[in-house]
Design an enzyme around this catalytic site. Structure first.
Site, PDB file in Angstrom:
ATOM      1  N   SER A 134       0.767  -1.335   0.011  1.00 42.23           N
ATOM      2  CA  SER A 134      -0.012   0.073   0.202  1.00 42.23           C
ATOM      3  C   SER A 134       0.737   1.229   0.088  1.00 42.23           C
ATOM      4  CB  SER A 134      -0.882  -0.073   1.176  1.00 42.23           C
ATOM      5  OG  SER A 134      -1.699  -1.061   1.227  1.00 42.23           O
ATOM      6  N   GLU A 371      -5.815  -5.955   3.619  1.00 41.38           N
ATOM      7  CA  GLU A 371      -5.848  -7.122   2.928  1.00 41.38           C
ATOM      8  C   GLU A 371      -7.227  -7.100   1.764  1.00 41.38           C
ATOM      9  OE1 GLU A 371      -4.045 -11.062   4.186  1.00 41.38           O
ATOM     10  OE2 GLU A 371      -3.280  -9.814   5.902  1.00 41.38           O
TER      11      GLU A 371
HETATM   12  N1  COS Z   1      -4.357 -13.621  -9.518  1.00 41.66           N
HETATM   13  C1  COS Z   1      -3.944 -13.426 -10.369  1.00 41.66           C
HETATM   14  N2  COS Z   1      -4.162 -12.380 -11.221  1.00 41.66           N
HETATM   15  C2  COS Z   1      -4.808 -11.483 -10.923  1.00 41.66           C
HETATM   16  C3  COS Z   1      -5.818 -11.746 -10.092  1.00 41.66           C
HETATM   17  C4  COS Z   1      -5.501 -12.925  -8.939  1.00 41.66           C
HETATM   18  N3  COS Z   1      -6.258 -13.011  -8.095  1.00 41.66           N
HETATM   19  N4  COS Z   1      -6.556 -10.748  -9.718  1.00 41.66           N
HETATM   20  C5  COS Z   1      -6.340  -9.870 -10.815  1.00 41.66           C
HETATM   21  N5  COS Z   1      -5.355 -10.629 -11.665  1.00 41.66           N
HETATM   22  C6  COS Z   1      -4.795 -10.089 -12.755  1.00 41.66           C
HETATM   23  C7  COS Z   1      -5.976  -9.744 -13.862  1.00 41.66           C
HETATM   24  O1  COS Z   1      -6.053 -11.203 -14.508  1.00 41.66           O
HETATM   25  C8  COS Z   1      -5.376  -8.722 -14.919  1.00 41.66           C
HETATM   26  O2  COS Z   1      -4.407  -9.253 -15.614  1.00 41.66           O
HETATM   27  P1  COS Z   1      -4.226  -8.899 -17.164  1.00 41.66           P
HETATM   28  O3  COS Z   1      -3.901  -7.442 -17.120  1.00 41.66           O
HETATM   29  O4  COS Z   1      -3.212  -9.507 -17.676  1.00 41.66           O
HETATM   30  O5  COS Z   1      -5.546  -9.098 -17.664  1.00 41.66           O
HETATM   31  C9  COS Z   1      -4.496  -7.820 -13.770  1.00 41.66           C
HETATM   32  O6  COS Z   1      -4.217  -8.504 -12.698  1.00 41.66           O
HETATM   33  C10 COS Z   1      -5.212  -6.438 -13.235  1.00 41.66           C
HETATM   34  O7  COS Z   1      -6.629  -7.260 -12.867  1.00 41.66           O
HETATM   35  P2  COS Z   1      -7.836  -6.249 -12.598  1.00 41.66           P
HETATM   36  O8  COS Z   1      -7.909  -5.455 -13.778  1.00 41.66           O
HETATM   37  O9  COS Z   1      -8.986  -6.938 -11.998  1.00 41.66           O
HETATM   38  O10 COS Z   1      -7.111  -4.999 -11.611  1.00 41.66           O
HETATM   39  P3  COS Z   1      -8.008  -3.716 -11.264  1.00 41.66           P
HETATM   40  O11 COS Z   1      -6.701  -2.639 -11.039  1.00 41.66           O
HETATM   41  O12 COS Z   1      -9.214  -3.577 -11.554  1.00 41.66           O
HETATM   42  O13 COS Z   1      -7.960  -4.168  -9.503  1.00 41.66           O
HETATM   43  C11 COS Z   1      -8.466  -5.184  -7.375  1.00 41.66           C
HETATM   44  C12 COS Z   1      -8.391  -5.288  -9.031  1.00 41.66           C
HETATM   45  C13 COS Z   1      -9.493  -3.959  -6.957  1.00 41.66           C
HETATM   46  C14 COS Z   1      -9.256  -6.421  -7.263  1.00 41.66           C
HETATM   47  C15 COS Z   1      -7.207  -5.259  -6.617  1.00 41.66           C
HETATM   48  O14 COS Z   1      -6.607  -4.089  -6.947  1.00 41.66           O
HETATM   49  C16 COS Z   1      -7.490  -5.468  -5.233  1.00 41.66           C
HETATM   50  O15 COS Z   1      -7.474  -6.604  -4.762  1.00 41.66           O
HETATM   51  N6  COS Z   1      -7.279  -4.390  -4.467  1.00 41.66           N
HETATM   52  C17 COS Z   1      -7.196  -4.624  -3.112  1.00 41.66           C
HETATM   53  C18 COS Z   1      -5.856  -4.419  -2.576  1.00 41.66           C
HETATM   54  C19 COS Z   1      -5.640  -4.986  -1.328  1.00 41.66           C
HETATM   55  O16 COS Z   1      -5.738  -6.028  -0.918  1.00 41.66           O
HETATM   56  N7  COS Z   1      -4.837  -3.992  -0.584  1.00 41.66           N
HETATM   57  C20 COS Z   1      -4.334  -4.354   0.749  1.00 41.66           C
HETATM   58  C21 COS Z   1      -2.898  -4.544   0.716  1.00 41.66           C
HETATM   59  S1  COS Z   1      -2.205  -5.492   1.889  1.00 41.66           S
HETATM   60  S2  COS Z   1      -2.562  -5.085   3.743  1.00 41.66           S
END
Ligand code: COS
Length: 396
Positions: A134, A371
């Site tokens: 983050s 997370e």
């Molecule tokens: N496993 C593998 N690949 C993944 C995946 C997963 N679980 N989720 C997404 N991807 C891949 C997608 O397939 C996509 O790949 P391509 O560009 O090759 O198509 C790429 O990553 C981007 O995915 P997406 O378009 O879904 O990304 P977004 O930017 O829209 O965001 C979210 C996705 C919001 C779900 C993500 O940013 C997220 O989980 N955010 C929360 C983060 C978090 O938990 N923060 C806390 C930090 S730790 S305390």
């Protein structure tokens, strides 16, 4: 007697044995480290280190890492560990969990050399680990990160700010995510192992939160790491972060279950003893209705947590993203409600500082945020469900 949920078919005997052993260990060997007084800001770091050291010495941190070629996370064991530790004390769970999340990318994507160098001290409880994803303007939107990694001679030069970093300030090693300049979104992000004493890495500030845990903002100023610090392939960082979260989100749900179950237990004790209008609190149907809902919510959430863990362990080639998101969402939201009802049933005593339910009330809150917030989990679930929709074909 072991808790009834351990009889569920999701678990094998080794899980049942481990949960019982860890429960006994926490009661006997960690007891003196429990309670908010131990977690006062001035003793917080030392307490955390001591929890990790004792867990490591007793072998309970092995489950946090995939050390050898062919090792696989046992997510059911991770979940039962977190649930058990959280039932005893939120900081026990936090200290345990960070050894796993902080090294998750190394376990999942590291070379054999990286695993052999960076995982054994973490497993032994001699070194604390941290996961630095983050940033001040990139929390839910991971792709908005601006920390850069520029190829520099035989290594990389990192610049940027990471925040909300658990174990920040006391970790010996960080997994840092940074992007190639000029890239956007999920593209161009890589993951690096950065030692805490790397020149250019400093603690910009320690962050105080409602349930005291070591947390910091990290500054990277021309922090040079060797090429061998790169985890996986350049540009694979977004997927590395997501796949790590796919493992650990379920375990956040398990921790929430532990906090929720503790709240229910505390409440059961309270309603037996507390007299109101000449009768024990438990005699009132309004109390019984609350207890029924608390128990129902926890059991329902537990099924989602154990399902996700069981699927991750046994259906290894299938995606787990949706089940992990459901487990985290359901368990953290339910535990928050359960703990809130516990405070309500304790009445005034429920808001007295350091009463067990008051501590739980503060402990649970962050789990709905870190997370991946509850809101992000809903988006993750919806995306998966919508992707699987197949328009019904007209007959014939
Ligand atoms: N496993 C593998 N690949 C993944 C995946 C997963 N679980 N989720 C997404 N991807 C891949 C997608 O397939 C996509 O790949 P391509 O560009 O090759 O198509 C790429 O990553 C981007 O995915 P997406 O378009 O879904 O990304 P977004 O930017 O829209 O965001 C979210 C996705 C919001 C779900 C993500 O940013 C997220 O989980 N955010 C929360 C983060 C978090 O938990 N923060 C806390 C930090 S730790 S305390």
């Amino acid at each position: 007697m072991q808790p009834a949920f351990l009889d569920l078919p999701f678990f094998e005997d080794r899980h049942r044995r481990m949960a019982t052993d860890l429960d006994g260990f926490a009661a006997e060997q960690l007891h003196d480290l429990a309670g908010l007084d131990c977690h006062a800001e001035d003793t917080l770091d030392a307490t955390c280190r001591e929890i990790v050291s004792r867990l490591g010495a007793a072998g309970f941190l092995q489950v946090c890492c995939q050390l050898d070629e062919g090792d696989r996370f046992d997510v059911r064991r991770l979940c039962l560990s977190r649930e058990t530790l959280a039932r005893h004390d939120g900081l026990f769970d936090f200290a345990f969990a960070m050894q796993g999340l902080g090294t998750g990318p190394i376990s999942l994507f590291g070379t054999s050399r990286q695993r052999q160098e960076f995982l054994p001290p973490v497993i032994a409880g001699r070194q604390l680990a941290a996961f630095a994803l983050s940033e001040p303007d990139a929390g839910s939107d991971v792709g908005a990160m601006t920390t850069t990694a520029v190829s520099d001679g035989d290594g990389f030069r990192l610049n940027g700010t990471k925040t909300w970093i658990s174990n920040g300030g006391i970790a010996g090693q960080y997994v840092v995510f940074a992007r190639e300049p000029g890239t956007t979104g999920a593209q161009g992000i890589s993951a690096f192992i950065v030692r805490a004493d790397a020149p250019g890495l400093s603690i910009a500030e320690r962050i105080r939160v409602i349930a005291p845990h070591p947390l910091a903002t990290i500054s990277l100023e021309n922090c040079v790491v060797p090429r061998s610090a790169l985890i996986g392939e350049p540009g694979q960082g977004f997927a590395i972060a997501m796949k790590t979260l796919d493992v650990f989100r379920t375990t956040v749900g398990a921790a929430a279950l532990g906090l929720g179950r503790r709240a229910l237990n505390e409440t059961l004790g309270r309603i037996h003893e507390r007299q109101v209008f000449g009768r024990p609190l438990k005699a009132f149907q309004i109390t019984q209705g609350k207890i029924g809902e608390m128990a129902l919510g926890l059991d329902a959430a537990a099924l989602l947590v154990y399902r996700a863990a069981w699927k991750k362990d046994t259906r290894t080639s299938e995606p787990i993203t949706r089940e992990a998101a459901m487990a985290k969402l359901a368990a953290t939201e339910t535990a928050q409600k359960v703990i809130d009802e516990a405070v309500q049933l304790f009445g005034g005593m429920g808001v007295v500082c350091n009463m067990p339910v008051e501590v739980l009330y503060r402990e649970i809150r962050a789990l709905r945020i870190y997370e991946g917030t509850s809101e992000i989990q809903k988006l993750v679930i919806a995306k998966d469900v919508m992707n699987q929709y197949a328009k019904p074909q007209p007959p014939g």
